[in-house]
Design a protein around this motif. Structure first.
Motif, PDB file in Angstrom:
ATOM      1  N   ALA A  26       3.990  -1.621  -0.896  1.00  0.00           N
ATOM      2  CA  ALA A  26       4.525  -0.438  -0.218  1.00  0.00           C
ATOM      3  C   ALA A  26       3.435   0.593   0.067  1.00  0.00           C
ATOM      4  O   ALA A  26       3.608   1.464   0.915  1.00  0.00           O
ATOM      5  N   THR A  27       2.318   0.512  -0.629  1.00  0.00           N
ATOM      6  CA  THR A  27       1.211   1.437  -0.398  1.00  0.00           C
ATOM      7  C   THR A  27      -0.032   0.640  -0.032  1.00  0.00           C
ATOM      8  O   THR A  27      -0.120  -0.560  -0.309  1.00  0.00           O
ATOM      9  N   TYR A  28      -0.976   1.312   0.594  1.00  0.00           N
ATOM     10  CA  TYR A  28      -2.211   0.620   0.976  1.00  0.00           C
ATOM     11  C   TYR A  28      -3.316   0.964  -0.019  1.00  0.00           C
ATOM     12  O   TYR A  28      -3.233   1.915  -0.774  1.00  0.00           O
ATOM     13  N   GLY A  29      -4.350   0.128  -0.003  1.00  0.00           N
ATOM     14  CA  GLY A  29      -5.477   0.298  -0.914  1.00  0.00           C
ATOM     15  C   GLY A  29      -5.912  -1.042  -1.469  1.00  0.00           C
ATOM     16  O   GLY A  29      -5.537  -2.096  -0.954  1.00  0.00           O
ATOM     17  N   ASN A  30      -6.726  -1.004  -2.524  1.00  0.00           N
ATOM     18  CA  ASN A  30      -7.184  -2.215  -3.195  1.00  0.00           C
ATOM     19  C   ASN A  30      -6.408  -2.385  -4.497  1.00  0.00           C
ATOM     20  O   ASN A  30      -6.238  -1.425  -5.247  1.00  0.00           O
ATOM     21  N   PHE A  31      -5.952  -3.607  -4.751  1.00  0.00           N
ATOM     22  CA  PHE A  31      -5.152  -3.897  -5.928  1.00  0.00           C
ATOM     23  C   PHE A  31      -5.735  -5.102  -6.657  1.00  0.00           C
ATOM     24  O   PHE A  31      -6.075  -6.105  -6.026  1.00  0.00           O
ATOM     25  N   PRO A  32      -5.843  -5.020  -7.997  1.00  0.00           N
ATOM     26  CA  PRO A  32      -6.329  -6.172  -8.766  1.00  0.00           C
ATOM     27  C   PRO A  32      -5.204  -7.189  -8.969  1.00  0.00           C
ATOM     28  O   PRO A  32      -4.136  -6.848  -9.474  1.00  0.00           O
ATOM     29  N   VAL A  33      -5.433  -8.421  -8.547  1.00  0.00           N
ATOM     30  CA  VAL A  33      -4.459  -9.495  -8.734  1.00  0.00           C
ATOM     31  C   VAL A  33      -4.989 -10.403  -9.838  1.00  0.00           C
ATOM     32  O   VAL A  33      -6.172 -10.760  -9.841  1.00  0.00           O
ATOM     33  N   GLN A  34      -4.108 -10.760 -10.750  1.00  0.00           N
ATOM     34  CA  GLN A  34      -4.501 -11.637 -11.855  1.00  0.00           C
ATOM     35  C   GLN A  34      -3.454 -12.723 -12.030  1.00  0.00           C
ATOM     36  O   GLN A  34      -2.258 -12.458 -11.949  1.00  0.00           O
ATOM     37  N   MET A  35      -3.927 -13.950 -12.253  1.00  0.00           N
ATOM     38  CA  MET A  35      -3.029 -15.060 -12.534  1.00  0.00           C
ATOM     39  C   MET A  35      -3.553 -15.803 -13.753  1.00  0.00           C
ATOM     40  O   MET A  35      -4.725 -16.177 -13.804  1.00  0.00           O
TER      41      MET A  35
ATOM     42  N   THR B 126      -7.819 -17.696 -16.652  1.00  0.00           N
ATOM     43  CA  THR B 126      -7.403 -16.540 -15.863  1.00  0.00           C
ATOM     44  C   THR B 126      -8.243 -16.445 -14.594  1.00  0.00           C
ATOM     45  O   THR B 126      -9.462 -16.568 -14.643  1.00  0.00           O
ATOM     46  N   ALA B 127      -7.575 -16.220 -13.459  1.00  0.00           N
ATOM     47  CA  ALA B 127      -8.251 -15.942 -12.187  1.00  0.00           C
ATOM     48  C   ALA B 127      -7.977 -14.483 -11.835  1.00  0.00           C
ATOM     49  O   ALA B 127      -6.842 -14.011 -11.948  1.00  0.00           O
ATOM     50  N   LYS B 128      -9.024 -13.771 -11.436  1.00  0.00           N
ATOM     51  CA  LYS B 128      -8.894 -12.360 -11.037  1.00  0.00           C
ATOM     52  C   LYS B 128      -9.548 -12.173  -9.684  1.00  0.00           C
ATOM     53  O   LYS B 128     -10.637 -12.690  -9.445  1.00  0.00           O
ATOM     54  N   GLN B 129      -8.876 -11.400  -8.830  1.00  0.00           N
ATOM     55  CA  GLN B 129      -9.396 -11.139  -7.491  1.00  0.00           C
ATOM     56  C   GLN B 129      -8.709  -9.893  -6.944  1.00  0.00           C
ATOM     57  O   GLN B 129      -7.529  -9.667  -7.226  1.00  0.00           O
ATOM     58  N   ASN B 130      -9.407  -9.097  -6.172  1.00  0.00           N
ATOM     59  CA  ASN B 130      -8.807  -7.914  -5.542  1.00  0.00           C
ATOM     60  C   ASN B 130      -8.224  -8.279  -4.188  1.00  0.00           C
ATOM     61  O   ASN B 130      -8.780  -9.107  -3.469  1.00  0.00           O
ATOM     62  N   ILE B 131      -7.115  -7.628  -3.858  1.00  0.00           N
ATOM     63  CA  ILE B 131      -6.527  -7.752  -2.522  1.00  0.00           C
ATOM     64  C   ILE B 131      -6.612  -6.392  -1.852  1.00  0.00           C
ATOM     65  O   ILE B 131      -6.422  -5.362  -2.505  1.00  0.00           O
ATOM     66  N   THR B 132      -6.919  -6.394  -0.557  1.00  0.00           N
ATOM     67  CA  THR B 132      -6.946  -5.163   0.231  1.00  0.00           C
ATOM     68  C   THR B 132      -5.699  -5.116   1.098  1.00  0.00           C
ATOM     69  O   THR B 132      -5.423  -6.047   1.854  1.00  0.00           O
TER      70      THR B 132
END
Length: 191
Positions: A81-90, A101-107
């Motif tokens: 719902a908002t824009y920006g960079n978010f840390p995604v973790q699985m 664990t895999a970590k990656q940022n989404i824009t």
């Protein structure tokens, strides 16, 4: 990995020793892998899991999308719902209890907010109408005036040849192609 033999040798204070040997199984660790594409605010984004178990099978998934949303599904679709960079973790777990664990940022790019008004408010056929673009976060525009004419300027003037009701549509978009659409019905009187 595999089944190595481990030897435990114990000495007491008198110099006596005892030996114990045991085969132990060292389970292979899974490999966590995810893929997704940066996209626009409010757009459903597919998060694809490409993890491998290493040994056994994958028994559990744990996603954290960085926007207070979590999931235990193998693959997931979510929107921001908002824009920006978010840390995604699985995190993936295999049937041996091992994890990776895999970590990656989404824009997430901002979406334009389309809006306009026009003047004069009393419209007459053949008189020019000024359409004032009030959109926010916009870089590109596509106007459709409801009478077969189009324009791609930010601010436009248009005249209607005939009286009647027309649906005027403005599509505003950002440099990333994140668009928003607004349509207003106008009434043009005969002159």
């Amino acid at each position: 990995m595999g089944v190595p033999t481990v030897h435990l040798i114990v000495y007491n204070s008198n110099g006596c020793k005892d030996t114990m040997s045991k085969n132990i199984f060292i389970a292979p660790k899974p490999y966590a892998y995810m893929s997704f594409t940066d996209d626009c605010q409010y757009t459903p984004i597919t998060f694809t899991n490409g993890s491998t178990p290493g040994g056994g099978t994958i028994s559990k998934y744990l996603w954290d999308f960085g926007n207070n949303r979590k999931s235990y599904n193998k693959n997931e679709v979510t929107a921001y719902a908002t824009y920006g960079n978010f840390p995604v973790q699985m995190v993936v777990y295999n049937s041996f209890g091992c994890s990776d664990t895999a970590k990656q940022n989404i824009t997430i790019y901002p979406r334009a907010i389309a809006n306009f008004d026009y003047s004069p408010t009393e419209l007459l056929a053949t008189d020019p109408v000024s359409f004032n673009n009030l959109s926010q976060l916009d870089d590109n525009w596509s106007w459709e005036f409801g009478d077969g004419f189009f324009n791609t300027n930010k601010f436009v003037t248009h005249a209607y040849d005939m009286y009647g009701k027309y649906n005027v549509t403005l599509i505003s978009s950002t440099q990333y192609g994140c668009a928003d659409t607004i349509t207003r019905e106008i009434y043009v009187k005969s002159s």
